[in-house]
Design a protein around this motif. Structure first.
Motif, mmCIF file in Angstrom:
data_model
loop_
_atom_site.group_PDB
_atom_site.id
_atom_site.type_symbol
_atom_site.label_atom_id
_atom_site.label_comp_id
_atom_site.label_asym_id
_atom_site.label_seq_id
_atom_site.Cartn_x
_atom_site.Cartn_y
_atom_site.Cartn_z
ATOM 1 N N ASP A 132 0.838 -1.203 0.000
ATOM 2 C CA ASP A 132 0.000 0.000 0.000
ATOM 3 C C ASP A 132 0.869 1.247 0.000
ATOM 4 O O ASP A 132 2.055 1.223 0.381
ATOM 5 N N SER A 149 0.549 5.719 0.695
ATOM 6 C CA SER A 149 -0.270 6.868 1.058
ATOM 7 C C SER A 149 0.044 8.037 0.133
ATOM 8 O O SER A 149 1.126 8.113 -0.447
ATOM 9 N N SER A 208 -1.381 12.444 -0.995
ATOM 10 C CA SER A 208 -2.260 13.586 -0.745
ATOM 11 C C SER A 208 -2.463 14.356 -2.053
ATOM 12 O O SER A 208 -1.606 14.320 -2.938
#
Length: 463
Positions: free
Chosen positions: A7, A9, A11
Motif C-alpha cells: 500500500d 499513502s 495527498s
C-alpha cells in the motif's frame, strides 16, 4: 500504489485559478470604438477553437456593437512572440466565420465588418493562439467609419453616360459574395445603356491599393456578368452590352482588392459604343488549309474534357470589339479567347449566347469529343504576312465519347486585321455511328462574347 502487494499513502492539493470573464462567448468583453486598446492573453482561455482553423488554441471573446450604417475596423496585434488568430463571428452560435486573420510579426490581424441596416448590430471577435500548446498575448481595438450613401445596392449612385466619379472604399458596405468574395467592402453605381449600345466602364486606382469592379444585371443577381481588377497604376475596363431595343440599367460595384485596406479610385462611364456584330456565311467545297512544316502540336489536350493552358495566339485578333493576344483550346471543339482566369472544357453543349461558362468562345464543333487513336491531336499554325496573317487551330481525328468510331477533323481560323473567323470542316466519317453525330446532330456551332450576352449561332444539334 504501483505495487499489487504494497500500500502507499498520498495527498492531493487542488489549485483553483479563476478564468477570465470572457473565457466563454456568453460573457464577452465589450470593445468600444475609439477607446484604448484592450490587452488579452490566452493563457487562461478555456473555449476550444471553433469555426475556422479548429485545431488551434483556446479563445477569448469580445463583443463589438456596430452603429447603424457604420463600418468598424478591428485590428488585433500580437504582444509577444506567438501568433494569434482573430475570428469574426455573427453570433456565439455561428458555425462559420465572417472573417479570419492572423496577427504575426509582419503586422496585425485586421477584421472589417459592415452594418448596412438602420439598427445597431453586435458581432463577436474570438481571439486565440495559432498554437494549441502555446498561449499568445495580444491587444484589440476598434474604430468606426460611417458608410457612404451608396454603400448598399439599393442606394446605388447614378453615374450618367459621359460622367466620372471619384470615390474611396473606406466607407464601403458589405464585401462581395460573388466573383471576388475575398475583396473589401463595396460601393455601388447604376449605369444605363441605351438599346443596342455598348457601355464602357473605366476604373483607375488612386494611390497604392488596387481596386476591382464587377458588373451585375441587378441587385438580386447571384452571379457577376463580368469583373476585373487593377494591377498597378493602369486603368482597367469592362463592357456592359445591351442587345435589346430598350434602355437597360446595370449595377457596377467597386471595392478594394484587400478586405483590410481601403482604396481610392475614379470610375468613368460612356455609352456611345455600337455593339459589334457578326454574320455567318456558308460556303460549300472549302478545303482545310495545310498547316505546313511550322505547325505546332498543342500539349495536354489529347484526353477527355480537357483544355490547354492559356496560349499566345501569334497574332492580335479583335473579337467582339476587344483586341486579344491569347486563347485556350478545348478538346471539345472550341476555343476560349483571351487570358481567362479559368479555362474551361465543358462537354455539354448549349445554345449561344449563354451567360454560363464557357464564355468568349468560338465553337466549330462543340460536343463531347474524345480521342480516336494515336493520330488524334490539336495543332496550330500562323500563316501569312502581317498585317494579314491567320492563326489556325486544327482538331485531327476526334471521335464522340458515346460513339468511339466516328471521326471528325476541322479547323478554326482567326484572321488578323479583319477579325474574320472561319470554321472549316476537313472530313467527317460516321464509322459505326447511326446518330449522325459526325455531322453535328449533338453539336453547337457559333460564337459569343465574354459576358455571354452577345452571340451568333448558325447550328445547334442539327445534322
Amino acid at each position: 500504489s504501483t505495487s499489487n502487494a504494497t500500500d502507499a499513502s498520498f495527498s492531493i492539493t487542488p489549485t483553483l485559478t479563476m478564468l477570465p470573464s470572457n473565457a466563454t462567448c456568453a460573457m464577452p468583453t465589450a470593445i468600444m470604438a475609439g477607446a484604448p486598446a484592450v490587452k488579452g492573453n490566452t493563457t487562461l482561455a478555456a473555449a476550444a477553437s471553433g469555426p475556422c482553423n479548429p485545431g488551434e488554441g483556446a479563445m477569448l471573446f469580445y463583443s463589438v456593437t456596430i452603429p447603424a450604417n457604420t463600418r468598424p475596423t478591428l485590428p488585433v496585434a500580437r504582444s509577444g512572440g506567438q501568433d494569434v488568430r482573430a475570428r469574426l463571428l455573427d453570433s456565439c452560435t455561428a458555425m462559420t466565420c465572417a472573417g479570419s486573420a492572423v496577427a504575426s510579426a509582419g503586422g496585425p490581424a485586421t477584421l472589417v465588418a459592415a452594418n448596412t441596416t438602420a439598427m445597431p448590430r453586435t458581432v463577436i471577435v474570438a481571439v486565440g493562439s495559432t498554437s494549441a500548446a502555446t498561449p499568445g498575448a495580444f491587444t484589440i481595438s476598434a474604430s468606426n467609419t460611417m458608410l457612404t450613401a451608396n454603400a448598399t445596392c439599393a442606394a446605388a449612385q447614378t453615374l450618367a453616360a459621359g460622367g466620372m466619379v471619384t470615390g474611396n472604399t473606406s466607407g464601403g458596405g458589405a464585401a462581395p459574395t460573388t466573383c471576388r468574395p475575398t475583396d473589401g467592402g463595396q460601393l455601388f453605381y447604376a449605369v444605363t445603356v441605351p438599346g443596342n449600345r455598348r457601355g464602357t466602364l473605366t476604373l483607375t486606382r488612386m494611390g497604392g491599393q488596387d481596386v476591382a469592379m464587377r458588373v451585375l444585371d441587378n441587385c438580386m443577381a447571384a452571379t457577376c456578368q463580368s469583373s476585373v481588377a487593377t494591377a498597378g497604376a493602369g486603368a482597367v475596363t469592362l463592357n456592359a452590352d445591351n442587345p435589346t431595343g430598350l434602355m437597360r440599367t446595370f449595377i457596377v460595384c467597386v471595392c478594394s482588392t484587400s478586405a483590410a485596406t481601403p482604396a481610392g479610385f475614379t470610375l468613368a462611364f460612356s455609352a456611345s459604343g455600337t455593339l459589334p456584330t457578326y454574320t455567318f456565311a456558308r460556303e460549300m467545297g472549302r478545303m482545310c488549309e495545310p498547316l505546313g512544316a511550322g505547325a505546332t502540336t498543342i500539349p495536354g489536350v489529347v484526353a477527355d474534357d480537357v483544355a490547354s493552358a492559356v496560349l499566345p495566339r501569334g497574332v492580335t485578333f479583335r473579337y467582339w470589339g476587344t483586341d486579344y493576344t491569347q486563347l485556350s483550346v478545348s478538346s471539345n471543339g472550341y476555343i476560349q479567347i483571351g487570358g481567362l482566369p479559368g479555362v474551361n472544357a465543358t462537354a455539354g453543349n448549349t445554345g449561344l449566347p449563354s451567360a454560363a461558362a464557357p464564355n468568349n468562345m468560338a465553337a466549330a464543333f462543340w460536343d463531347d469529343l474524345f480521342p480516336l487513336n494515336m493520330t488524334t491531336t490539336i495543332q496550330s499554325a500562323v500563316l501569312g504576312t502581317a498585317p494579314n496573317r491567320r492563326a489556325i487551330y486544327q482538331w485531327n481525328n476526334w471521335t464522340h465519347f458515346e460513339s468511339r468510331t466516328l471521326s471528325v477533323t476541322f479547323q478554326i481560323k482567326l484572321f488578323e486585321t479583319t477579325g474574320v473567323i472561319e470554321m472549316v470542316y476537313c472530313s467527317a466519317m460516321p464509322g459505326m455511328d447511326t446518330m449522325n453525330r459526325h455531322t453535328g446532330s449533338s453539336a453547337t456551332v457559333g460564337i459569343e462574347n465574354d459576358t455571354g450576352v452577345l452571340g451568333a449561332q448558325p447550328e445547334l444539334n442539327t445534322a
